[in-house]
Design a protein around this motif. Sequence first.
Motif, mmCIF file in Angstrom:
data_model
loop_
_atom_site.group_PDB
_atom_site.id
_atom_site.type_symbol
_atom_site.label_atom_id
_atom_site.label_comp_id
_atom_site.label_asym_id
_atom_site.label_seq_id
_atom_site.Cartn_x
_atom_site.Cartn_y
_atom_site.Cartn_z
ATOM 1 N N LYS A 27 15.103 6.877 0.963
ATOM 2 C CA LYS A 27 15.561 7.734 1.838
ATOM 3 C C LYS A 27 15.781 7.099 3.079
ATOM 4 C CE LYS A 27 13.408 11.746 -0.294
ATOM 5 N NZ LYS A 27 14.757 12.376 -0.823
ATOM 6 N N GLU A 28 15.694 5.726 3.282
ATOM 7 C CA GLU A 28 15.964 5.125 4.389
ATOM 8 C C GLU A 28 15.003 5.540 5.448
ATOM 9 O OE1 GLU A 28 20.233 5.149 5.406
ATOM 10 O OE2 GLU A 28 20.484 4.349 3.405
ATOM 11 N N VAL A 29 13.571 5.624 5.095
ATOM 12 C CA VAL A 29 12.771 5.760 6.134
ATOM 13 C C VAL A 29 11.857 4.545 6.158
ATOM 14 C CG1 VAL A 29 10.353 6.826 6.330
ATOM 15 C CG2 VAL A 29 12.321 8.041 5.203
ATOM 16 N N ASP A 30 11.372 4.202 7.522
ATOM 17 C CA ASP A 30 10.700 2.982 7.820
ATOM 18 C C ASP A 30 9.222 3.094 7.097
ATOM 19 O OD1 ASP A 30 9.393 1.108 8.925
ATOM 20 O OD2 ASP A 30 9.774 1.512 11.127
ATOM 21 N N ILE A 31 9.069 2.399 6.058
ATOM 22 C CA ILE A 31 7.852 2.653 5.254
ATOM 23 C C ILE A 31 7.318 1.344 4.985
ATOM 24 C CG2 ILE A 31 9.438 2.643 3.147
ATOM 25 C CD1 ILE A 31 6.079 4.411 3.009
ATOM 26 N N GLN A 32 5.962 1.318 5.303
ATOM 27 C CA GLN A 32 5.089 0.173 4.794
ATOM 28 C C GLN A 32 3.992 0.351 3.597
ATOM 29 O OE1 GLN A 32 3.599 -1.163 8.624
ATOM 30 N NE2 GLN A 32 5.723 -1.921 9.130
ATOM 31 N N ILE A 33 3.707 -0.444 3.094
ATOM 32 C CA ILE A 33 2.467 -0.054 1.932
ATOM 33 C C ILE A 33 1.231 -1.177 2.134
ATOM 34 C CG2 ILE A 33 3.897 -1.373 0.307
ATOM 35 C CD1 ILE A 33 2.462 0.655 -1.611
ATOM 36 N N TYR A 34 0.312 -0.645 2.133
ATOM 37 C CA TYR A 34 -0.940 -1.504 2.226
ATOM 38 C C TYR A 34 -1.985 -1.048 1.194
ATOM 39 C CZ TYR A 34 0.223 -2.653 7.190
ATOM 40 O OH TYR A 34 0.543 -3.350 8.085
ATOM 41 N N ARG A 35 -2.823 -2.073 0.483
ATOM 42 C CA ARG A 35 -4.023 -1.787 0.297
ATOM 43 C C ARG A 35 -5.037 -1.653 1.168
ATOM 44 N NH1 ARG A 35 -4.522 -3.869 -5.611
ATOM 45 N NH2 ARG A 35 -6.664 -3.006 -5.686
ATOM 46 N N ILE A 36 -6.060 -0.689 0.700
ATOM 47 C CA ILE A 36 -6.908 -0.415 1.907
ATOM 48 C C ILE A 36 -7.724 -1.579 2.513
ATOM 49 C CG2 ILE A 36 -8.634 0.286 0.083
ATOM 50 C CD1 ILE A 36 -8.300 2.083 3.165
ATOM 51 N N GLU A 37 -7.914 -2.802 1.614
ATOM 52 C CA GLU A 37 -8.604 -3.787 2.089
ATOM 53 C C GLU A 37 -7.699 -4.194 3.215
ATOM 54 O OE1 GLU A 37 -7.939 -3.232 -1.192
ATOM 55 O OE2 GLU A 37 -9.950 -2.774 -1.980
ATOM 56 N N GLN A 38 -6.612 -4.194 3.346
ATOM 57 C CA GLN A 38 -5.971 -4.687 4.394
ATOM 58 C C GLN A 38 -5.240 -3.870 5.573
ATOM 59 O OE1 GLN A 38 -2.725 -5.655 1.459
ATOM 60 N NE2 GLN A 38 -3.685 -7.496 0.652
ATOM 61 N N PHE A 39 -5.785 -2.681 5.415
ATOM 62 C CA PHE A 39 -5.439 -1.773 6.314
ATOM 63 C C PHE A 39 -6.659 -1.271 7.364
ATOM 64 C CE2 PHE A 39 -4.516 2.660 7.836
ATOM 65 C CZ PHE A 39 -3.286 2.443 8.354
ATOM 66 N N SER A 40 -6.505 -1.645 8.396
ATOM 67 C CA SER A 40 -7.448 -0.866 9.609
ATOM 68 C C SER A 40 -6.898 0.417 9.936
ATOM 69 C CB SER A 40 -7.419 -2.051 10.723
ATOM 70 O OG SER A 40 -8.282 -1.575 11.851
ATOM 71 N N THR A 41 -8.048 0.944 10.217
ATOM 72 C CA THR A 41 -8.044 2.405 10.863
ATOM 73 C C THR A 41 -7.121 2.445 12.065
ATOM 74 O OG1 THR A 41 -10.053 2.571 11.371
ATOM 75 C CG2 THR A 41 -9.390 3.758 9.285
ATOM 76 N N THR A 42 -7.454 1.317 12.751
ATOM 77 C CA THR A 42 -7.024 1.178 14.259
ATOM 78 C C THR A 42 -5.219 1.299 14.279
ATOM 79 O OG1 THR A 42 -6.933 -1.221 14.209
ATOM 80 C CG2 THR A 42 -8.558 0.154 15.087
ATOM 81 N N TYR A 43 -4.662 1.192 12.824
ATOM 82 C CA TYR A 43 -3.223 1.000 12.739
ATOM 83 C C TYR A 43 -2.837 2.579 12.569
ATOM 84 C CZ TYR A 43 -4.064 -3.707 10.870
ATOM 85 O OH TYR A 43 -4.223 -4.974 10.685
ATOM 86 N N LEU A 44 -3.610 3.604 12.247
ATOM 87 C CA LEU A 44 -3.050 4.742 12.084
ATOM 88 C C LEU A 44 -2.184 5.408 13.199
ATOM 89 C CD1 LEU A 44 -6.372 6.495 10.718
ATOM 90 C CD2 LEU A 44 -4.322 5.929 9.408
#
Length: 147
Positions: free
Chosen positions: A28-45
């Motif tokens: 759908k041409e949306v800017d999308i990223q994918i992370y496993r939870i281990e690689q994701f900091s909640t500060t990125y939210l």
Amino acid sequence: MKCVIVYTSVTGNTKELAENLYQSILSKEVDIQIYRIEQFSTTYLNEYDAIVIGTYTWGNGQVPQEMRRLYRAFEMFEKKDKITAVFGTGDSFYPHYCGAVDQFRDMLYVHSNLAATLKVELFPQQQDEKRCQKFVQSIFERAQKLV
Ligand SMILES: Cc1cc2nc3c(=O)[nH]c(=O)nc-3n(C[C@H](O)[C@H](O)[C@H](O)COP(=O)(O)O)c2cc1C
């Protein structure tokens, strides 16, 4: 719209579903990223307009340990401006089928702008395709309402 999928998976079912949804959102041409939870900091939210959460279910309908800090981040900090959606895989053999999805759904409904939920029985199958499309469409429509 800037969108992220954050998921956890032990045996690969939720990973497969997350990757299917990623491809579907990407188309759908949306800017999308994918992370496993281990690689994701909640500060990125704060960087994202839409946060899509994927989880399997553990124990007696429990949220897996590694997802709890994400759960708490939404619970403790009001994120009403964030569109959210939650998906998961589970096994209907258990009394609380996809209980972790239910727990996230109930919390996100209160603390964010929840657009959609999706439960899939173990490994995603062809017959789940339509429901996956509908899930993505609901997120998309919610975002369009905000424009
Ligand atoms: C010890 C254990 C407990 C589980 N408890 C539940 C449960 O309460 N509810 C449910 O729907 N599925 C339960 N499941 C099934 C998993 O959630 C399911 O296999 C899921 O697809 C695994 O996802 P994954 O392949 O991404 O790790 C449990 C599985 C195990 C091994």
